[in-house]
Design a protein around this motif. Structure first.
Motif, PDB file in Angstrom:
ATOM      1  N   ALA A 150       2.380   7.714  -2.140  1.00 21.67           N
ATOM      2  CA  ALA A 150       2.058   7.564  -3.553  1.00 21.67           C
ATOM      3  C   ALA A 150       1.204   6.325  -3.753  1.00 21.67           C
ATOM      4  O   ALA A 150       1.216   5.383  -2.949  1.00 21.67           O
ATOM      5  CB  ALA A 150       3.341   7.450  -4.373  1.00 21.67           C
ATOM      6  N   LEU A 151       0.440   6.329  -4.822  1.00 20.61           N
ATOM      7  CA  LEU A 151      -0.397   5.183  -5.157  1.00 20.61           C
ATOM      8  C   LEU A 151       0.486   3.945  -5.307  1.00 20.61           C
ATOM      9  O   LEU A 151       1.534   3.985  -5.960  1.00 20.61           O
ATOM     10  CB  LEU A 151      -1.142   5.467  -6.461  1.00 20.61           C
ATOM     11  CG  LEU A 151      -2.295   4.552  -6.857  1.00 20.61           C
ATOM     12  CD1 LEU A 151      -3.237   5.275  -7.803  1.00 20.61           C
ATOM     13  CD2 LEU A 151      -1.794   3.283  -7.530  1.00 20.61           C
ATOM     14  N   GLY A 152       0.057   2.837  -4.700  1.00 18.79           N
ATOM     15  CA  GLY A 152       0.830   1.603  -4.720  1.00 18.79           C
ATOM     16  C   GLY A 152       1.705   1.419  -3.502  1.00 18.79           C
ATOM     17  O   GLY A 152       2.188   0.314  -3.248  1.00 18.79           O
ATOM     18  N   GLU A 153       1.915   2.490  -2.721  1.00 19.87           N
ATOM     19  CA  GLU A 153       2.660   2.387  -1.472  1.00 19.87           C
ATOM     20  C   GLU A 153       1.692   2.175  -0.314  1.00 19.87           C
ATOM     21  O   GLU A 153       0.497   2.440  -0.424  1.00 19.87           O
ATOM     22  CB  GLU A 153       3.494   3.657  -1.246  1.00 19.87           C
ATOM     23  CG  GLU A 153       4.526   3.902  -2.331  1.00 19.87           C
ATOM     24  CD  GLU A 153       5.290   5.194  -2.120  1.00 19.87           C
ATOM     25  OE1 GLU A 153       4.980   5.930  -1.153  1.00 19.87           O
ATOM     26  OE2 GLU A 153       6.195   5.478  -2.927  1.00 19.87           O
ATOM     27  N   ARG A 154       2.210   1.685   0.785  1.00 22.91           N
ATOM     28  CA  ARG A 154       1.358   1.390   1.947  1.00 22.91           C
ATOM     29  C   ARG A 154       0.761   2.673   2.510  1.00 22.91           C
ATOM     30  O   ARG A 154       1.462   3.667   2.735  1.00 22.91           O
ATOM     31  CB  ARG A 154       2.160   0.676   3.021  1.00 22.91           C
ATOM     32  CG  ARG A 154       1.389   0.484   4.323  1.00 22.91           C
ATOM     33  CD  ARG A 154       2.107  -0.430   5.276  1.00 22.91           C
ATOM     34  NE  ARG A 154       2.141  -1.789   4.762  1.00 22.91           N
ATOM     35  CZ  ARG A 154       2.531  -2.837   5.494  1.00 22.91           C
ATOM     36  NH1 ARG A 154       2.925  -2.667   6.741  1.00 22.91           N
ATOM     37  NH2 ARG A 154       2.543  -4.042   4.964  1.00 22.91           N
ATOM     38  N   LEU A 155      -0.550   2.634   2.748  1.00 22.93           N
ATOM     39  CA  LEU A 155      -1.257   3.737   3.398  1.00 22.93           C
ATOM     40  C   LEU A 155      -1.454   3.365   4.856  1.00 22.93           C
ATOM     41  O   LEU A 155      -2.264   2.497   5.184  1.00 22.93           O
ATOM     42  CB  LEU A 155      -2.604   3.989   2.720  1.00 22.93           C
ATOM     43  CG  LEU A 155      -3.543   4.988   3.409  1.00 22.93           C
ATOM     44  CD1 LEU A 155      -2.915   6.380   3.453  1.00 22.93           C
ATOM     45  CD2 LEU A 155      -4.900   5.031   2.706  1.00 22.93           C
ATOM     46  N   SER A 156      -0.698   3.973   5.740  1.00 21.24           N
ATOM     47  CA  SER A 156      -0.794   3.715   7.176  1.00 21.24           C
ATOM     48  C   SER A 156      -1.523   4.867   7.851  1.00 21.24           C
ATOM     49  O   SER A 156      -1.238   6.035   7.579  1.00 21.24           O
ATOM     50  CB  SER A 156       0.606   3.549   7.789  1.00 21.24           C
ATOM     51  OG  SER A 156       1.285   2.452   7.207  1.00 21.24           O
ATOM     52  N   PHE A 157      -2.448   4.532   8.719  1.00 22.27           N
ATOM     53  CA  PHE A 157      -3.205   5.566   9.429  1.00 22.27           C
ATOM     54  C   PHE A 157      -3.747   4.964  10.712  1.00 22.27           C
ATOM     55  O   PHE A 157      -3.479   3.798  11.036  1.00 22.27           O
ATOM     56  CB  PHE A 157      -4.340   6.109   8.561  1.00 22.27           C
ATOM     57  CG  PHE A 157      -5.388   5.089   8.199  1.00 22.27           C
ATOM     58  CD1 PHE A 157      -6.592   5.022   8.870  1.00 22.27           C
ATOM     59  CD2 PHE A 157      -5.166   4.176   7.167  1.00 22.27           C
ATOM     60  CE1 PHE A 157      -7.550   4.090   8.536  1.00 22.27           C
ATOM     61  CE2 PHE A 157      -6.114   3.236   6.818  1.00 22.27           C
ATOM     62  CZ  PHE A 157      -7.309   3.193   7.502  1.00 22.27           C
ATOM     63  N   ASP A 195      -2.407  -1.945   1.984  1.00 22.73           N
ATOM     64  CA  ASP A 195      -1.249  -2.194   1.128  1.00 22.73           C
ATOM     65  C   ASP A 195      -1.735  -2.902  -0.127  1.00 22.73           C
ATOM     66  O   ASP A 195      -1.913  -4.118  -0.142  1.00 22.73           O
ATOM     67  CB  ASP A 195      -0.230  -3.054   1.882  1.00 22.73           C
ATOM     68  CG  ASP A 195       1.142  -3.024   1.226  1.00 22.73           C
ATOM     69  OD1 ASP A 195       1.273  -2.347   0.187  1.00 22.73           O
ATOM     70  OD2 ASP A 195       2.065  -3.679   1.747  1.00 22.73           O
ATOM     71  N   VAL A 196      -1.977  -2.129  -1.187  1.00 22.28           N
ATOM     72  CA  VAL A 196      -2.503  -2.670  -2.432  1.00 22.28           C
ATOM     73  C   VAL A 196      -1.638  -2.167  -3.579  1.00 22.28           C
ATOM     74  O   VAL A 196      -1.447  -0.954  -3.722  1.00 22.28           O
ATOM     75  CB  VAL A 196      -3.975  -2.243  -2.660  1.00 22.28           C
ATOM     76  CG1 VAL A 196      -4.507  -2.833  -3.957  1.00 22.28           C
ATOM     77  CG2 VAL A 196      -4.840  -2.681  -1.485  1.00 22.28           C
TER      78      VAL A 196
END
Length: 355
Positions: A133-140, A210-211
């Motif tokens: 979800a927006l605001g959660e950490r995007l790990s890739f 992470d924003v």
């Protein structure tokens, strides 16, 4: 062999914020993350030592000086076809010894150019599914290689000429009033160990963005990964490589709990407008956005009718929220009004809205 990248430098968020949040939907606010001064990105000059060989002025020497100049120009202009023709034509046993050395060097350079073309946009972004979800950490992760039949090694570890990658993130956040904020940042990643691409080695770069959401309800994240200018190892020699983009991709992040809105956008929009509070402005925007993308024409018309009533009768913030949602339904961005009076005039003329 897959080599995980361990060293990660991230630019310090010294943000210069020009935060003029206009009252009209569609206002764009630019936020730039400028990286602080760190170690130089390239620890040695990128150059090919093809200077004056100090030979005599015999006609054959003068001729090959011109040829070498043409070869270097082709390299600088990334014209591999022209360089290959020059090398094939002048790779001769009767050429001066110094010229034979230069031609042999450029033949290795051709392999580096072939490597640059082979990795151009050939890397993969391994993105999670489902997306966070927006605001959660995007790990890739970013993967590069293996490259069969490519006798190239990327230096890593403590080598001062170790390969480095630059990752560029461009984020565009949109809030429930249609205001957009752009945020750009970079990360520099060092290769911790040498990778032999000829032996089937591959580079894997784990990353995370992470924003905080910070009021945004839609976030587009564009990702580009570049191999930085440096050196690669080829046939025992170190030769310069140029800046080349290895991978790119884009994702869109939405708030947690948006799925019911997407499933029944018109119902959600009607309910949110009836409540009319600021907590449900995001529901209005997301519902209109879903209708604009996937809704039937009659549903889009019904939504526009509901929204124009809020523009006409609602308070200032309610009208701004409804105007932003209406903007999602208007197919032609240039025809979107910029104030309440403009939207009422727009409705009086009854234009078609998006499907």
């Amino acid at each position: 062999m897959t080599v995980p990248v361990a060293r990660l430098r991230q630019s310090t968020a010294s943000c210069a914020l020009g935060l003029f949040l206009a009252a009209v939907p569609g206002c764009v606010v630019v936020i730039e993350d400028r990286p602080v001064a760190t170690a130089p990105l390239v620890t040695a000059p990128v150059a090919i030592p093809f200077g004056d060989p100090g030979h005599s002025a015999r006609p054959s020497d003068l001729y090959y000086e011109s040829v070498v100049t043409q070869m270097q120009r082709a390299w600088l202009e990334r014209d591999r076809a022209s360089l290959a023709r020059l090398v094939d034509t002048h790779d001769r046993s009767d050429a001066p010894a110094w010229a034979q050395e230069r031609v042999a060097s450029f033949r290795r350079v051709l392999l580096v150019m072939q490597f640059e073309e082979a990795v151009l946009d050939r890397g993969e972004l391994d993105l999670p599914s489902p997306l966070p979800a927006l605001g959660e950490r995007l790990s890739f992760a970013v993967r590069l290689g293996p490259l069969p039949s490519m006798p190239v090694r990327l230096p890593g570890g403590d080598d001062p000429l170790r390969a480095r990658f630059v990752l560029l993130f461009r984020m565009t956040d949109t809030d429930s009033f249609g205001t957009q904020m752009d945020n750009a940042r970079t990360q520099v990643v060092d290769l911790p160990a040498t990778v032999d691409l000829a032996a089937g080695g591959a580079v894997e770069v784990p990353l995370a963005v992470d924003v905080p959401a910070a009021g945004s309800i839609v976030r587009r994240v564009a990702i580009e990964v570049f191999l930085m200018p440096g050196h690669v190892e080829l046939e025992g020699a170190r030769l310069p490589n140029r800046w080349v983009r290895c991978a790119c991709g884009e994702v869109e992040l939405l708030p947690r709990g948006h799925e019911p809105i997407a499933a029944q956008p018109l119902v959600s929009l009607r309910a949110a407008l009836q409540l009319g509070d600021a907590a449900h402005f995001p529901h209005v925007f997301l519902a209109a956005r879903q209708l604009a993308r996937h809704g039937a024409s009659e549903d889009c018309q019904s939504a526009a009718s509901l929204l124009i009533d809020r523009v006409r009768l609602g308070g200032d913030e309610q009208a701004r929220s409804a105007s932003a949602a209406l903007s999602e339904l208007v197919a032609d961005a240039s025809s979107r009004p910029r104030d309440r009076e403009g939207w009422l005039q727009w409705w009086a003329e009854r234009p078609l809205v998006k499907r």
